[in-house]
Design a protein around this motif. Sequence first.
Motif, PDB file in Angstrom:
ATOM      1  N   GLY A 169      -4.298  -8.234  -6.087  1.00  0.00           N
ATOM      2  CA  GLY A 169      -3.800  -9.409  -6.584  1.00  0.00           C
ATOM      3  C   GLY A 169      -3.400  -8.329  -8.224  1.00  0.00           C
ATOM      4  N   GLU A 170      -3.707  -6.900  -7.679  1.00  0.00           N
ATOM      5  CA  GLU A 170      -3.078  -5.864  -8.863  1.00  0.00           C
ATOM      6  C   GLU A 170      -3.005  -4.271  -8.325  1.00  0.00           C
ATOM      7  N   TYR A 171      -2.940  -3.659  -8.979  1.00  0.00           N
ATOM      8  CA  TYR A 171      -2.051  -2.203  -8.702  1.00  0.00           C
ATOM      9  C   TYR A 171      -2.842  -1.786  -9.208  1.00  0.00           C
ATOM     10  N   VAL A 172      -3.048  -0.401  -7.741  1.00  0.00           N
ATOM     11  CA  VAL A 172      -3.873   0.675  -8.214  1.00  0.00           C
ATOM     12  C   VAL A 172      -2.565   2.114  -7.930  1.00  0.00           C
TER      13      VAL A 172
ATOM     14  N   ARG B 131       8.942  -5.463   7.466  1.00  0.00           N
ATOM     15  CA  ARG B 131       8.706  -6.276   6.695  1.00  0.00           C
ATOM     16  C   ARG B 131       9.337  -6.290   5.355  1.00  0.00           C
ATOM     17  N   PRO B 132       9.680  -7.139   4.271  1.00  0.00           N
ATOM     18  CA  PRO B 132       9.523  -6.991   2.615  1.00  0.00           C
ATOM     19  C   PRO B 132       8.363  -7.617   2.779  1.00  0.00           C
ATOM     20  N   LEU B 133       7.911  -7.683   1.626  1.00  0.00           N
ATOM     21  CA  LEU B 133       6.296  -8.193   1.355  1.00  0.00           C
ATOM     22  C   LEU B 133       6.597  -9.777   1.342  1.00  0.00           C
ATOM     23  N   VAL B 134       7.737  -9.816   0.484  1.00  0.00           N
ATOM     24  CA  VAL B 134       7.789 -11.098   0.263  1.00  0.00           C
ATOM     25  C   VAL B 134       7.557 -12.121   1.832  1.00  0.00           C
ATOM     26  N   LEU B 135       7.960 -11.072   2.637  1.00  0.00           N
ATOM     27  CA  LEU B 135       7.828 -12.491   3.925  1.00  0.00           C
ATOM     28  C   LEU B 135       6.403 -12.879   4.062  1.00  0.00           C
ATOM     29  N   GLU B 136       5.604 -11.591   4.242  1.00  0.00           N
ATOM     30  CA  GLU B 136       3.947 -12.196   3.966  1.00  0.00           C
ATOM     31  C   GLU B 136       3.098 -13.335   2.208  1.00  0.00           C
TER      32      GLU B 136
ATOM     33  N   ARG C 128       4.525 -16.469  -1.720  1.00  0.00           N
ATOM     34  CA  ARG C 128       4.099 -17.101  -3.154  1.00  0.00           C
ATOM     35  C   ARG C 128       3.552 -16.911  -4.217  1.00  0.00           C
ATOM     36  N   ASP C 129       3.676 -14.951  -4.281  1.00  0.00           N
ATOM     37  CA  ASP C 129       3.133 -13.816  -5.134  1.00  0.00           C
ATOM     38  C   ASP C 129       4.709 -13.447  -5.699  1.00  0.00           C
ATOM     39  N   PRO C 130       5.201 -14.118  -7.048  1.00  0.00           N
ATOM     40  CA  PRO C 130       6.020 -13.559  -8.205  1.00  0.00           C
ATOM     41  C   PRO C 130       5.906 -12.332  -8.208  1.00  0.00           C
TER      42      PRO C 130
ATOM     43  N   VAL D 233       0.912   1.260  -6.526  1.00  0.00           N
ATOM     44  CA  VAL D 233       1.566   0.648  -5.769  1.00  0.00           C
ATOM     45  C   VAL D 233       0.596  -0.744  -5.748  1.00  0.00           C
ATOM     46  N   TYR D 234       1.707  -1.953  -5.611  1.00  0.00           N
ATOM     47  CA  TYR D 234       0.650  -3.017  -5.626  1.00  0.00           C
ATOM     48  C   TYR D 234      -0.259  -3.459  -4.316  1.00  0.00           C
ATOM     49  N   LEU D 235      -0.705  -3.848  -4.315  1.00  0.00           N
ATOM     50  CA  LEU D 235      -1.380  -4.489  -3.410  1.00  0.00           C
ATOM     51  C   LEU D 235      -1.760  -6.089  -3.780  1.00  0.00           C
ATOM     52  N   PRO D 236      -1.037  -7.123  -2.237  1.00  0.00           N
ATOM     53  CA  PRO D 236      -1.477  -8.113  -2.505  1.00  0.00           C
ATOM     54  C   PRO D 236      -2.909  -9.065  -2.387  1.00  0.00           C
ATOM     55  N   GLU D 237      -2.512 -10.129  -2.957  1.00  0.00           N
ATOM     56  CA  GLU D 237      -4.227 -11.201  -2.429  1.00  0.00           C
ATOM     57  C   GLU D 237      -5.130 -10.376  -1.851  1.00  0.00           C
TER      58      GLU D 237
END
Length: 221
Positions: free
Chosen positions: A102-105, A43-48, A51-53, A83-87
């Motif tokens: 919520g940030e990149y590592v 799944r693309p990240l946007v599917l999960e 609301r995260d732009p 790597v971007y880690l969502p909330e």
Amino acid sequence: EPWRFGEEVLDVCRKYIRLRYRLLPYLYDLFWQMERTGLPVMRPLVLEYERDPRVREISDQFMIGPSLMAAPALAKGMEYRAVYLPEGRWMDYWKETWEKGGEYVLRETPLDCCPLYVRENSIIPMYPVKNYVGETEIRELTLLITGREASYIHFQDNGEDMAYRKGEYNEYLFEYRDRVFQVSLRHGGYERVYDSYRLLVNGKEYKISRRLAEAGFACMP
């Protein structure tokens, strides 16, 4: 064949073939869910995280189901990648260390490492490593559990035919809450059930019987 490219490549192939066998029950569950709901396994990240732009333009990371995220290195000689880690919080699958979302590592990416992250408050079922499917009967299920609260629905059938459509399957509900793990059999149409469970809970390991799991097992701090 992998062995024609040298021992280093062969070792990398072995590592990920073993990982595939470990994750078989999780992948099997995702295909079962896909048949019922249409949600894809990859799944693309946007599917999960709709609301995260930040995830809308990310095309080099993807979710494997709702709980596991892969961030492969796609360029030759790439030693690190952002790597971007969502909330939320995420556990590095290989290091078992935690990162804030919520940030990149910045993650190192040696040849043998595809960065994988487990979402907090997840349960991932796992099998022991095998040489082939059906080599041994699975009587103990391993569950990787992260966070403080998690629930998961697990599907079990014979894996060979369409008998599950006639009700010949088991559906389990795994719940972890307030440090208590419990199993409920929501549908019992398949003759085989697990005899025991191996719990990997936030870095601690427990092995419990089916009876304990059904009654509710307290994971000590």
